[in-house]
Scaffold this motif. Structure first.
Motif, PDB file in Angstrom:
ATOM      1  N   ALA A   1       0.833  -1.209   0.000  1.00  0.00           N
ATOM      2  CA  ALA A   1       0.000   0.000   0.000  1.00  0.00           C
ATOM      3  C   ALA A   1       0.865   1.257   0.000  1.00  0.00           C
ATOM      4  O   ALA A   1       0.527   2.258  -0.637  1.00  0.00           O
ATOM      5  CB  ALA A   1      -0.926  -0.002   1.207  1.00  0.00           C
ATOM      6  N   ARG A   2       1.989   1.215   0.700  1.00  0.00           N
ATOM      7  CA  ARG A   2       2.913   2.357   0.686  1.00  0.00           C
ATOM      8  C   ARG A   2       3.489   2.577  -0.707  1.00  0.00           C
ATOM      9  O   ARG A   2       3.619   3.713  -1.175  1.00  0.00           O
ATOM     10  CB  ARG A   2       4.047   2.119   1.694  1.00  0.00           C
ATOM     11  CG  ARG A   2       3.642   2.325   3.152  1.00  0.00           C
ATOM     12  CD  ARG A   2       4.753   1.911   4.072  1.00  0.00           C
ATOM     13  NE  ARG A   2       4.437   2.192   5.461  1.00  0.00           N
ATOM     14  CZ  ARG A   2       5.022   1.615   6.499  1.00  0.00           C
ATOM     15  NH1 ARG A   2       5.962   0.705   6.297  1.00  0.00           N
ATOM     16  NH2 ARG A   2       4.677   1.941   7.727  1.00  0.00           N
ATOM     17  N   ILE A   3       3.866   1.476  -1.356  1.00  0.00           N
ATOM     18  CA  ILE A   3       4.387   1.574  -2.721  1.00  0.00           C
ATOM     19  C   ILE A   3       3.320   2.138  -3.644  1.00  0.00           C
ATOM     20  O   ILE A   3       3.604   2.990  -4.501  1.00  0.00           O
ATOM     21  CB  ILE A   3       4.871   0.189  -3.200  1.00  0.00           C
ATOM     22  CG1 ILE A   3       6.119  -0.233  -2.403  1.00  0.00           C
ATOM     23  CG2 ILE A   3       5.172   0.199  -4.694  1.00  0.00           C
ATOM     24  CD1 ILE A   3       6.540  -1.670  -2.655  1.00  0.00           C
ATOM     25  N   ASP A   4       2.080   1.678  -3.473  1.00  0.00           N
ATOM     26  CA  ASP A   4       0.957   2.200  -4.244  1.00  0.00           C
ATOM     27  C   ASP A   4       0.819   3.698  -4.041  1.00  0.00           C
ATOM     28  O   ASP A   4       0.670   4.473  -5.002  1.00  0.00           O
ATOM     29  CB  ASP A   4      -0.325   1.488  -3.813  1.00  0.00           C
ATOM     30  CG  ASP A   4      -1.578   2.014  -4.488  1.00  0.00           C
ATOM     31  OD1 ASP A   4      -2.001   3.137  -4.146  1.00  0.00           O
ATOM     32  OD2 ASP A   4      -2.151   1.303  -5.336  1.00  0.00           O
ATOM     33  N   ALA A   5       0.869   4.146  -2.780  1.00  0.00           N
ATOM     34  CA  ALA A   5       0.700   5.566  -2.476  1.00  0.00           C
ATOM     35  C   ALA A   5       1.805   6.408  -3.106  1.00  0.00           C
ATOM     36  O   ALA A   5       1.554   7.496  -3.652  1.00  0.00           O
ATOM     37  CB  ALA A   5       0.674   5.774  -0.964  1.00  0.00           C
ATOM     38  N   GLU A   6       3.039   5.923  -3.059  1.00  0.00           N
ATOM     39  CA  GLU A   6       4.134   6.682  -3.659  1.00  0.00           C
ATOM     40  C   GLU A   6       4.004   6.725  -5.174  1.00  0.00           C
ATOM     41  O   GLU A   6       4.262   7.762  -5.803  1.00  0.00           O
ATOM     42  CB  GLU A   6       5.486   6.084  -3.273  1.00  0.00           C
ATOM     43  CG  GLU A   6       6.648   6.877  -3.856  1.00  0.00           C
ATOM     44  CD  GLU A   6       8.005   6.426  -3.384  1.00  0.00           C
ATOM     45  OE1 GLU A   6       9.018   6.964  -3.902  1.00  0.00           O
ATOM     46  OE2 GLU A   6       8.083   5.544  -2.503  1.00  0.00           O
ATOM     47  N   ALA A   7       3.607   5.602  -5.771  1.00  0.00           N
ATOM     48  CA  ALA A   7       3.449   5.570  -7.230  1.00  0.00           C
ATOM     49  C   ALA A   7       2.380   6.563  -7.677  1.00  0.00           C
ATOM     50  O   ALA A   7       2.538   7.252  -8.696  1.00  0.00           O
ATOM     51  CB  ALA A   7       3.090   4.161  -7.693  1.00  0.00           C
ATOM     52  N   ARG A   8       1.302   6.667  -6.931  1.00  0.00           N
ATOM     53  CA  ARG A   8       0.242   7.617  -7.276  1.00  0.00           C
ATOM     54  C   ARG A   8       0.734   9.058  -7.124  1.00  0.00           C
ATOM     55  O   ARG A   8       0.411   9.925  -7.949  1.00  0.00           O
ATOM     56  CB  ARG A   8      -0.990   7.371  -6.416  1.00  0.00           C
ATOM     57  CG  ARG A   8      -1.672   6.053  -6.718  1.00  0.00           C
ATOM     58  CD  ARG A   8      -2.876   5.803  -5.816  1.00  0.00           C
ATOM     59  NE  ARG A   8      -3.387   4.449  -5.975  1.00  0.00           N
ATOM     60  CZ  ARG A   8      -4.227   4.060  -6.925  1.00  0.00           C
ATOM     61  NH1 ARG A   8      -4.678   4.947  -7.804  1.00  0.00           N
ATOM     62  NH2 ARG A   8      -4.646   2.806  -7.003  1.00  0.00           N
ATOM     63  N   ALA A   9       1.528   9.315  -6.086  1.00  0.00           N
ATOM     64  CA  ALA A   9       2.085  10.652  -5.899  1.00  0.00           C
ATOM     65  C   ALA A   9       3.045  11.010  -7.031  1.00  0.00           C
ATOM     66  O   ALA A   9       3.057  12.143  -7.523  1.00  0.00           O
ATOM     67  CB  ALA A   9       2.800  10.738  -4.547  1.00  0.00           C
ATOM     68  N   LEU A  10       3.844  10.026  -7.455  1.00  0.00           N
ATOM     69  CA  LEU A  10       4.766  10.260  -8.568  1.00  0.00           C
ATOM     70  C   LEU A  10       4.004  10.529  -9.860  1.00  0.00           C
ATOM     71  O   LEU A  10       4.424  11.358 -10.680  1.00  0.00           O
ATOM     72  CB  LEU A  10       5.689   9.052  -8.743  1.00  0.00           C
ATOM     73  CG  LEU A  10       6.745   8.846  -7.655  1.00  0.00           C
ATOM     74  CD1 LEU A  10       7.462   7.507  -7.858  1.00  0.00           C
ATOM     75  CD2 LEU A  10       7.755   9.988  -7.638  1.00  0.00           C
ATOM     76  N   ASN A  11       2.882   9.841 -10.051  1.00  0.00           N
ATOM     77  CA  ASN A  11       2.102  10.081 -11.264  1.00  0.00           C
ATOM     78  C   ASN A  11       1.480  11.470 -11.247  1.00  0.00           C
ATOM     79  O   ASN A  11       1.383  12.130 -12.291  1.00  0.00           O
ATOM     80  CB  ASN A  11       1.015   9.029 -11.418  1.00  0.00           C
ATOM     81  CG  ASN A  11       0.331   9.109 -12.769  1.00  0.00           C
ATOM     82  OD1 ASN A  11       0.977   9.050 -13.818  1.00  0.00           O
ATOM     83  ND2 ASN A  11      -0.971   9.288 -12.759  1.00  0.00           N
ATOM     84  N   GLU A  12       1.050  11.937 -10.077  1.00  0.00           N
ATOM     85  CA  GLU A  12       0.536  13.305  -9.977  1.00  0.00           C
ATOM     86  C   GLU A  12       1.623  14.316 -10.343  1.00  0.00           C
ATOM     87  O   GLU A  12       1.357  15.322 -11.007  1.00  0.00           O
ATOM     88  CB  GLU A  12       0.022  13.558  -8.559  1.00  0.00           C
ATOM     89  CG  GLU A  12      -1.244  12.788  -8.218  1.00  0.00           C
ATOM     90  CD  GLU A  12      -1.673  12.983  -6.780  1.00  0.00           C
ATOM     91  OE1 GLU A  12      -0.997  13.766  -6.065  1.00  0.00           O
ATOM     92  OE2 GLU A  12      -2.669  12.364  -6.356  1.00  0.00           O
ATOM     93  N   ARG A  13       2.860  14.038  -9.931  1.00  0.00           N
ATOM     94  CA  ARG A  13       3.968  14.923 -10.289  1.00  0.00           C
ATOM     95  C   ARG A  13       4.245  14.860 -11.786  1.00  0.00           C
ATOM     96  O   ARG A  13       4.569  15.877 -12.425  1.00  0.00           O
ATOM     97  CB  ARG A  13       5.218  14.528  -9.505  1.00  0.00           C
ATOM     98  CG  ARG A  13       6.332  15.594  -9.504  1.00  0.00           C
ATOM     99  CD  ARG A  13       7.447  15.214  -8.567  1.00  0.00           C
ATOM    100  NE  ARG A  13       6.896  14.881  -7.254  1.00  0.00           N
ATOM    101  CZ  ARG A  13       7.508  14.098  -6.374  1.00  0.00           C
ATOM    102  NH1 ARG A  13       8.677  13.546  -6.676  1.00  0.00           N
ATOM    103  NH2 ARG A  13       6.947  13.859  -5.215  1.00  0.00           N
TER     104      ARG A  13
END
Length: 463
Positions: free
Chosen positions: A148-160
């Motif tokens: 879930a942490r990896i998921d959250a970071e991946a989503r944040a990176l996609n927003e960037r």
């Protein structure tokens, strides 16, 4: 195989239901209570909705565990979200305040390179998490938190990534390949999924406690959960990727998905039912159909579906693989399903058929230990996810009790994945798995053609 015309597919598959043809074990086993009623199992239907799964010969660990709100991970997820927003804001501020166009352009490229490098790091992180779980160095709860942490970071990176795309569009005499941006989005997709998203919601208290199924191979993971009236599933198989080749076209990707998921493809909705986005080394095929939604990722090198997510309303799920036990005026029915699949438990009065509200426990037959699932409610129904090994369901209502022992059904694995055609659900495998129960680029929209027509491909658009 080419994507079959609708009329042909419908002749082959009349209506999607869960289950698969295969023998069921009705032999006597040690019941949890004396006088337990054993399963009387009907022959399951051959009509199935296929899923990407891990063959039993490659299964390392499997477990079904309940998860609930957890303050520690909740704070971590909040910090991740806040940190991602802060970092994106700081990056944009540096870019916007650049003294000249050359510096601005270089800052954009540096940020994009940083996201790409971080995506590579997430690959290693996900692989490491699975390996640690397989080596029994992580619990299922810890595995789910890390994913879930990896998921959250991946989503944040996609927003960037999206923010960089937007700022690039406002930069004079400068552009970034849309293919590069789309390929990065597809790569970040590798680390996200609807089950991981729901796990975050559970742990942060935004959703009720839920039982999650976790199944792993050496490099793959399959997660599933029943939540908010839906069965939600995601799977990732790194072993089905070939990053050194790029030979599969988007048209071929659609054919591959049609062949692997014939029931879903034949029941796709008439308007905008199918969408294909091709970027980098994968094709994302999304199908909205009469019984839910499928998102399948086809590797451009191997031509295999390596990642999948499915969402299906519980009301659309049916099976003829039923097991029924009657005792003390209670009729207990279990609509059996494959490991990690949607398992329906129904309790009624045996004489009147009226639904009965009672507590339900489930346990692996081998362990003789049971876990409370919850209660059947006013409609007598309780949904959960199936264990990967034979299990016992127990219901006690006052002085009445009924116990039912059943097996998971064979998994309806993808039709066109050659190594996944086995339907063996035996828990005995080469790697001795453990089982426990505890508390954008080119985008094409493919409309459904008239009966007998092949699918048509729309004009490409860049996302």
């Amino acid at each position: 195989m080419k994507a079959l015309p609708l009329v042909v597919v419908m002749l082959l598959v009349a209506s999607p239901v869960l289950g698969a043809v295969g023998p069921t074990d009705g032999s006597s086993r040690s019941p949890a209570l004396d006088g337990a009623t054993h399963a009387q199992v009907e022959s399951p239907s051959n009509e199935t909705i296929h899923v990407l799964d891990i063959p039993s010969s490659e299964l390392v660990r499997s477990t079904v565990e309940a998860h609930h709100v957890d303050l520690g991970p909740s704070l971590d997820f909040s910090a991740l979200r806040a940190g991602g927003r802060i970092q994106t804001g700081a990056s944009l501020e540096r870019i916007e305040s650049a003294s000249d166009d050359s510096t601005r352009q270089q800052l954009i490229l540096d940020e994009l390179n940083g996201i790409e490098q971080r995506a590579i790091a997430l690959q290693s992180a996900q692989r490491s998490v699975i390996e640690r779980f397989n080596d029994d160095n992580l619990t299922a709860r810890e595995l789910l938190i890390e994913l879930a942490r990896i998921d959250a970071e991946a989503r944040a990176l996609n927003e960037r990534r999206v923010a960089l795309r937007d700022v690039t569009s406002r930069t004079s005499d400068f552009s970034i390949s849309s293919g590069r941006l789309a390929a990065l989005e597809r790569e970040l997709d590798t680390f996200t999924g609807p089950v991981r998203t729901h796990a975050v919601a559970v742990m942060t208290g935004e959703a009720d406690a839920a039982r999650f199924s976790v199944r792993t191979s050496e490099t793959g993971v399959v997660l599933s959960v029943v939540a908010d009236g839906e069965y939600v599933r995601e799977a990732y198989r790194a072993d089905l990727r070939d990053r050194d080749q790029r030979t599969v076209t988007y048209e071929e990707a659609l054919d591959i998905v049609a062949e692997n998921y014939p029931t879903i493809y034949s029941s796709r909705t008439a308007q905008n039912g199918t969408n294909v986005i091709s970027a980098g080394d994968s094709h994302r095929v999304r199908i909205n159909y009469n019984y839910g939604q499928l998102t399948a990722y086809v590797d451009t090198g191997s031509g295999r579906v390596f990642k999948e997510s499915q969402t299906r309303p519980l009301r659309s799920i049916s099976t003829t693989a039923t097991a029924t036990g009657v005792r003390d005026g209670l009729a207990l029915t279990v609509d059996r399903t494959y490991p990690g699949g949607p398992l329906r438990i129904q309790l009624n009065e045996s004489e009147t058929g009226d639904p009965v509200d009672a507590n339900v426990t489930i346990g692996l037959e081998a362990s003789q230990e049971s876990t409370l699932l919850g209660h059947t409610g006013s409609d007598g129904t309780l949904w959960t996810v199936s264990p990967s090994a034979p299990y016992t369901v127990t219901v006690i209502k006052g002085n009445s009790a009924v116990v039912l022992t059943a097996d998971p059904t064979p998994t309806p694995t993808l039709a066109a994945n050659p190594t996944d055609t086995e339907n063996d659900t035996s828990p005995t495998v080469t790697s001795t798995p453990t089982e426990s129960i505890e508390s954008p680029g080119p985008s094409r929209t493919v409309p459904q053609g008239a009966p007998g027509d092949s699918p048509t491909v729309g004009s490409p658009t860049v996302g």
